[in-house]
Design an enzyme around this catalytic site. Structure first.
Site, mmCIF file in Angstrom:
data_model
loop_
_atom_site.group_PDB
_atom_site.id
_atom_site.type_symbol
_atom_site.label_atom_id
_atom_site.label_comp_id
_atom_site.label_asym_id
_atom_site.label_seq_id
_atom_site.Cartn_x
_atom_site.Cartn_y
_atom_site.Cartn_z
ATOM 1 N N LYS A 53 39.037 42.723 37.563
ATOM 2 C CA LYS A 53 40.007 41.681 37.900
ATOM 3 C C LYS A 53 39.379 40.549 38.708
ATOM 4 O O LYS A 53 39.751 39.383 38.532
ATOM 5 C CB LYS A 53 41.191 42.270 38.673
ATOM 6 N N THR A 54 38.418 40.866 39.579
ATOM 7 C CA THR A 54 37.776 39.819 40.373
ATOM 8 C C THR A 54 37.013 38.860 39.463
ATOM 9 O O THR A 54 37.050 37.638 39.646
ATOM 10 C CB THR A 54 36.810 40.436 41.406
ATOM 11 N N ASP A 238 45.748 37.475 44.619
ATOM 12 C CA ASP A 238 45.101 38.760 44.356
ATOM 13 C C ASP A 238 45.850 39.886 45.069
ATOM 14 O O ASP A 238 46.560 39.647 46.051
ATOM 15 C CB ASP A 238 43.651 38.687 44.851
ATOM 16 N N GLU A 239 45.685 41.120 44.581
ATOM 17 C CA GLU A 239 46.281 42.314 45.209
ATOM 18 C C GLU A 239 47.780 42.126 45.467
ATOM 19 O O GLU A 239 48.293 42.426 46.551
ATOM 20 C CB GLU A 239 45.554 42.646 46.531
ATOM 21 N N GLN A 269 48.362 51.209 42.444
ATOM 22 C CA GLN A 269 47.558 51.314 43.658
ATOM 23 C C GLN A 269 48.278 50.723 44.867
ATOM 24 O O GLN A 269 47.645 50.325 45.846
ATOM 25 C CB GLN A 269 46.204 50.621 43.465
ATOM 26 N N ARG A 581 38.369 56.455 42.116
ATOM 27 C CA ARG A 581 37.137 56.075 42.843
ATOM 28 C C ARG A 581 35.917 56.688 42.157
ATOM 29 O O ARG A 581 34.794 56.247 42.373
ATOM 30 C CB ARG A 581 37.165 56.574 44.288
#
Length: 632
Positions: A53-54, A238-239, A269, A581
């Site tokens: 996504k970044t 973002d987020e 998340q 993770r």
């Protein structure tokens, strides 16, 4: 794609910039490219864990500048941490090779800049100071004293938490009293306006005020709002799953004119409700921007397919938010192991054995490739002791070594001074905990010596007696997240007391463990070390090997979450974060019997174990017909 400027020509600098952008865009997958190339109107990018996504955000900005000919200063990117903002800005700068950059900021720093320039319109001097947490606590203490309230009832941290929550919900000091229910909230309702008055008197704003006052500015001064609506033609957030109500309203105000707002997030998340984050902001966004387009980033670049399948098998049991089914081209084979240990010590020993075996089989694997994740900080104690015993370096992220934690050292000082009245260091520490508390302790010590309790009582009896006599636990508020962690650490110390029933033996063990800390004191974070951290702290990180320990009901999911479907779903999202993770191998461990918080009890495997794919459970000898409880 034509990468030249509108006239069909390009200077060398622009050509270099455009080539870089084109080269990067060409490497995006089809989902990422579609999200980048759509620039107009409101849009939602549901970005799964490890889906890049970044990269999409950065190249969306580059595409706007290089292809859509948008000026860099017309673009606003908002994220949650200064670190993330700095990294994004650095990567964009590398591609643009220019001093003219987009505004990349956190919510709070953006609002601070707005208020410095336009806050005078609502009576805020441009030289205002921003109060940090310590400044806020001092101000609340002053308010409590001024109102002649009992500081034991009006705990500053708890009061501040309620005020912060109210501000995040855009409830000011004048209207909070309408919402206050019960004695404590009514007390906060009396403190809140006094606290706010003191901030104004000191020309100060707290972090929550930065958002609240900016919203007030936008509501009451249309010229200021229009200035920023015209300035920022394109807004990227973002987020988004971590936004609270005030942050939602802020982005809504800024994007109302051009409606070119792109929100990016993974609602599987969303794990920060205790900070005010509300995953339901997605539904508000769809309501307020009914023409919004949605794009999914479902290709994962981090994990193997079997790990992604395990994560989906768990998270698909949630129903309150959208869920992506992730896939990958990674054809590697993973270890997905469920291990049942006899107790917490054998659980930790299993980790040591598995780490040694993995590293023997794969010379490229280092300790820094391995993480052990747990739900509560107190769980680190057994893990630390076993790692120290085996001389395996480790580092704690977002925490302090168990025996270095303030509350643990306080209780140990009580016990040490009982055992050795010449321990002046312990005495000095205890005196700082309050005169009344120390006087009560001295009374206990006199009785302790006269009745020779050191010979006649077990460590756990002595420890509980000290805590009761000194009322030490009253220092902490169970409703406060940080205080709850401290109480859990004290309770975990009781587990050590059960293992070492003689006080001298108990203190000797603690000293030996602390002594083993010493070799690493000059290297707090060794380059090659196993990482220990909570599930919350692990968000955004990745490791080749992940151990998720304490997979038991009441531990994970946490006992306090078991009375609400919404809370259980957040715990499940936290489990999803933990699983995703892992890049190559993941191990789920639980104990048949565990001594935790000073109590030894049989354990029930976590519901999340039973939600893993059937083939994984069967391979590890765990099936539904093995007695899965009837969970909430």
């Amino acid at each position: 794609m034509d990468i030249l400027n509108k006239s069909g020509t390009s200077n060398s600098k622009n050509a270099k910039t455009a080539y870089k952008a084109y080269d990067a865009l060409d490497k995006l997958n089809s989902e990422q490219k579609e999200a980048v190339l759509n620039t107009e109107g409101p849009m939602i990018i549901l970005a799964g864990a490890g889906s890049g996504k970044t990269r999409v955000l950065i190249h969306k900005v580059l595409y706007l500048i290089n292809e859509e000919k948008c000026r860099a200063d017309e673009i606003l990117m908002v994220t949650f941490s200064n670190k993330a903002a700095g990294e994004m800005k650095g990567r964009i700068e590398k591609y643009l090779n220019s001093d003219n950059l987009p505004t990349v900021s956190t919510f709070h720093s953006l609002c601070a800049r707005i208020l410095r320039r336009h806050g005078v319109n609502i009576g805020i001097d441009h030289n205002f100071v921003i109060y940090d947490t310590q400044d806020q606590l001092s101000t609340v203490k002053e308010c409590v004293s001024l109102l002649d309230l009992d500081p034991k009832q009006a705990r500053p941290k708890a009061v501040l938490e309620i005020i912060s929550s109210a501000k995040n919900q855009m409830i000011d000091e004048k209207t909070y009293k309408e919402y206050a229910k019960g004695y404590f909230q009514e007390m906060v309702a009396s403190i809140y306006p006094v606290y706010q008055g003191m901030l104004e008197e000191h020309n100060a704003l707290d972090f929550d005020d930065l958002l609240l006052k900016t919203l007030e500015l936008f509501r009451t001064h249309k010229n200021s709002l229009e200035y920023y609506q015209n300035k920022f033609r394109y807004i990227l957030v973002d987020e988004y799953q971590d936004t609270n109500h005030a942050q939602y309203e802020l982005t809504k105000y800024l994007s109302q004119k051009n409606k070119n707002i792109c929100i990016v997030g993974d609602f599987s998340q969303s794990i920060y409700s205790f900070r005010g984050a509300d995953f339901r902001n997605l539904e508000k966004f769809k309501r307020d921007f009914p023409d919004s387009k949605a794009f999914n980033l479902s290709q994962n670049y981090r994990s193997t397919q079997s790990i992604l399948n395990a994560a989906y098998s768990v998270i698909s049991n949630n129903s309150l938010h959208p869920i992506l089914k992730l896939w990958t081209d990674n054809e590697s084979v993973s270890d997905l192991v469920i291990h049942e240990a006899d107790d917490q010590h054998r659980e930790a020993e299993f980790i040591i054995e598995k780490v040694k075996k993995l590293m023997n089989n794969d010379p490229s694997l280092t300790l820094s490739d391995i993480a052990v994740l747990y739900r509560m900080n107190a769980q680190s104690r057994t893990l630390e002791e076993i790692l120290l015993h085996h001389s395996i370096p480790y580092k704690l992220i977002g925490g302090v070594r168990f025996y270095d934690r303030r509350e643990v050292k306080d209780v140990l000082s009580y016990l040490s001074y009982l055992s050795n009245a010449k321990d002046k260091i312990a005495k000095k520490r205890l005196e700082k905990l309050g005169k009344r508390r120390f006087k009560d302790f001295e009374e206990y010590k006199k009785d302790f010596d006269e009745k020779n309790y050191i010979e006649n009582k077990s460590t756990i009896e002595i420890l509980d007696g000290v805590l009761k006599k000194t009322k030490y636990l009253e220092k902490y508020d169970e409703k406060d997240t940080e205080d709850m962690g401290r109480l859990e650490n004290i309770k975990e110390l009781r587990s050590v007391a059960i293992e070492f029933p003689e006080l001298i033996q108990f203190l000797e063990n603690v000293s030996l463990v602390e002594q083993e800390y010493l070799p690493d004191q000059t290297m707090e974070f060794p380059d090659d070390a196993i990482t220990l951290m909570t599930m919350h702290a692990a968000k955004g990180l990745e490791f080749r090997v992940v151990f998720m320990v304490g997979m038991e009901e009441g531990i994970f999911p946490h006992s306090q979450s078991l009375f609400s479907i919404a809370d259980v779903e957040e715990e499940r999202r936290l489990c999803y974060v933990g699983i995703t993770r892992a890049k190559e191998h993941i191990y789920f461990t639980f104990a048949r019997e565990r001594t935790i918080f000073g109590q030894r009890a049989n354990s029930t495997p976590s519901r999340f174990i039973f939600e893993l794919p059937e083939e994984i459970r069967e391979l590890n000898g765990i099936a539904y017909d093995a007695g899965a409880p009837d969970f909430l």
